[in-house]
Design a protein around this motif. Structure first.
Motif, PDB file in Angstrom:
ATOM      1  N   THR A 135      -4.863  -9.675  -2.397  1.00 53.32           N
ATOM      2  CA  THR A 135      -3.784  -9.067  -1.791  1.00 53.32           C
ATOM      3  C   THR A 135      -3.848  -7.734  -1.924  1.00 53.32           C
ATOM      4  N   LEU A 136      -4.172  -7.080  -3.189  1.00 52.79           N
ATOM      5  CA  LEU A 136      -4.353  -5.847  -3.513  1.00 52.79           C
ATOM      6  C   LEU A 136      -5.495  -4.999  -3.112  1.00 52.79           C
ATOM      7  N   GLY A 164       0.893  -0.239   5.081  1.00 56.05           N
ATOM      8  CA  GLY A 164       1.612  -0.696   6.298  1.00 56.05           C
ATOM      9  C   GLY A 164       1.623  -2.318   6.340  1.00 56.05           C
ATOM     10  N   ARG A 165       0.376  -2.642   6.331  1.00 58.90           N
ATOM     11  CA  ARG A 165       0.371  -4.143   6.578  1.00 58.90           C
ATOM     12  C   ARG A 165       0.428  -5.059   5.482  1.00 58.90           C
ATOM     13  N   ALA A 166       0.807  -4.617   4.560  1.00 57.17           N
ATOM     14  CA  ALA A 166       1.150  -5.591   3.128  1.00 57.17           C
ATOM     15  C   ALA A 166       2.666  -5.850   3.280  1.00 57.17           C
ATOM     16  N   SER A 167       2.971  -6.847   2.572  1.00 54.48           N
ATOM     17  CA  SER A 167       4.415  -7.318   2.357  1.00 54.48           C
ATOM     18  C   SER A 167       5.054  -6.142   1.741  1.00 54.48           C
ATOM     19  N   ILE A 168       6.388  -6.260   2.011  1.00 50.47           N
ATOM     20  CA  ILE A 168       7.298  -4.991   1.021  1.00 50.47           C
ATOM     21  C   ILE A 168       7.164  -5.702  -0.379  1.00 50.47           C
ATOM     22  N   ASP A 169       7.433  -6.882  -0.452  1.00 48.28           N
ATOM     23  CA  ASP A 169       7.354  -7.381  -1.894  1.00 48.28           C
ATOM     24  C   ASP A 169       6.130  -6.888  -2.892  1.00 48.28           C
ATOM     25  N   VAL A 215       3.974  -4.519  -2.037  1.00 48.58           N
ATOM     26  CA  VAL A 215       4.106  -2.678  -2.215  1.00 48.58           C
ATOM     27  C   VAL A 215       5.167  -2.521  -3.444  1.00 48.58           C
ATOM     28  N   ILE A 216       6.218  -3.212  -3.588  1.00 47.76           N
ATOM     29  CA  ILE A 216       7.110  -3.019  -4.601  1.00 47.76           C
ATOM     30  C   ILE A 216       6.534  -3.220  -5.816  1.00 47.76           C
ATOM     31  N   LYS A 217       5.888  -4.301  -5.929  1.00 49.46           N
ATOM     32  CA  LYS A 217       5.179  -4.786  -7.164  1.00 49.46           C
ATOM     33  C   LYS A 217       4.213  -3.664  -7.803  1.00 49.46           C
ATOM     34  N   VAL A 218       3.327  -3.513  -6.603  1.00 44.44           N
ATOM     35  CA  VAL A 218       2.285  -2.323  -6.997  1.00 44.44           C
ATOM     36  C   VAL A 218       2.973  -1.076  -7.471  1.00 44.44           C
TER      37      VAL A 218
END
Length: 112
Positions: free
Chosen positions: A31-32, A41-46, A48-51
């Motif tokens: 995922t990363l 922009g193509r990643a889930s908000i969850d 992005v938040i975790k990163v």
């Protein structure tokens, strides 16, 4: 600057592998990798938040870095000399810098 590039650079500055960072952040390494190659922009908000949380930044700070507005934040973070600063501590440092600048301006105005 592109958000994925910013995240990649910040992960690199941590001095750990992307796989180790992903594990610590609680997301699959794939995922990363996808986020960093295909774009945030193509990643889930969850994800992005975790990163962002794993990097000690907010999504808002990531947005500002991408817009070129937070050079100060990156500079402060780069000069932490091995210490782990929290986002709140970095904000306090930033506010203190602003206070010192305002005092300098007041001193100039009183001398002139």
């Amino acid at each position: 600057m592109e958000k994925a590039k910013i995240l990649s650079d910040l992960i690199e500055k941590k001095g750990i592998s992307r796989r180790a960072f992903a594990e610590a952040a609680g997301i699959p390494a794939t995922t990363l990798q996808s986020m960093l190659t295909r774009g945030v922009g193509r990643a889930s908000i969850d994800s992005v938040i975790k990163v962002c949380k794993g990097l000690g930044i907010t999504i808002d700070q990531l947005e500002k870095m991408a817009a070129g507005e937070t050079e100060e934040f990156e500079t402060i973070a780069a000069h932490k000399e091995g210490e782990e600063w929290t986002v709140e501590e970095l904000e306090t440092i930033k506010k203190f810098k602003e206070f010192v600048r305002s005092q300098r301006e007041q001193d100039k105005n009183h001398q002139g």
